[in-house]
Design an enzyme around this catalytic site. Sequence first.
Site, short mmCIF file in Angstrom:
data_model
loop_
_atom_site.label_atom_id
_atom_site.label_comp_id
_atom_site.label_asym_id
_atom_site.label_seq_id
_atom_site.Cartn_x
_atom_site.Cartn_y
_atom_site.Cartn_z
N CYS A 97 0.81 -1.22 0.00
CA CYS A 97 0.00 0.00 0.00
C CYS A 97 0.86 1.28 0.00
O CYS A 97 1.43 1.62 -1.02
CB CYS A 97 -0.95 -0.08 1.19
N HIS A 196 -3.73 -5.72 2.70
CA HIS A 196 -3.39 -5.89 4.10
C HIS A 196 -3.96 -7.24 4.49
O HIS A 196 -4.47 -7.97 3.67
CB HIS A 196 -4.01 -4.76 4.93
#
Length: 236
Positions: A97, A196
């Site tokens: 990310c 995630h």
Amino acid sequence: MAKKYTLNIAHLYGDLMNTYGDLGNILVLKYYGKKMGIDVQSNVVSLDEDFKAADYDIAVFGGGQDFEQTIVSKDIQTKKDEIKKFIDSNGCLLAICGGFQLLGKYYIDAKGDKIPGIGVMDHYTEQQHDNRFIGDILIKNEETGEQYHGFENHQGVTYTGSDERPLGDVEQGYGNNGKDKAEGAIYKNVYCTYFHGPILARNNIIAKHILIKALKRRYPNDDFSQFEKMKVEKAY
Ligand code: GLN
């Protein structure tokens, strides 16, 4: 007696970039390392600390919020040359990310500010207006046929460069930009993703791929076929 292998992980900005338990990726690498009889060591490399490419086999760079990314963006410029050297010499890097965004050219944050990346990869990240991509995501890697499960939560929309291939094609969820069906990026031995979860805890097979690539690079004369046969657990 079996040969003792050691692998060293640099946890890049582990004290600042650790959204949604990205640290778990290192725990998974250590867990499978132990099963393979590898001594996997890790240490955080953060602000004002040197990152030396030659010291590491794997680097992990987690996600972060815009505030932390702004701080890291300034410091990481001082580590750019060594990170490039690490990537060019086929070091394994897992970037999640915000970490993924900062390896590229730039990231436009939620306020519209341009946060420079280090441009060691060709992707760039634009802004969404008053929107985030949040939710469960499922992708499929075209080369291996493997499916990966994760959870995405990002404002930025990323467009990959011509020498990057996606980690997977989106089957459910948004991915890099919600348009081109690509999720993440693979370049040399760098794996980037918006997942995630953390990604390696839910997709242990990627941990296995990374450990084997790192072992082959560190110990080029050894045969790791017994590790390739090792079964990994599924934990979605
Ligand atoms: N701040 C970045 C974004 O919103 C990265 C978020 C993250 O790492 N989870 O796109």
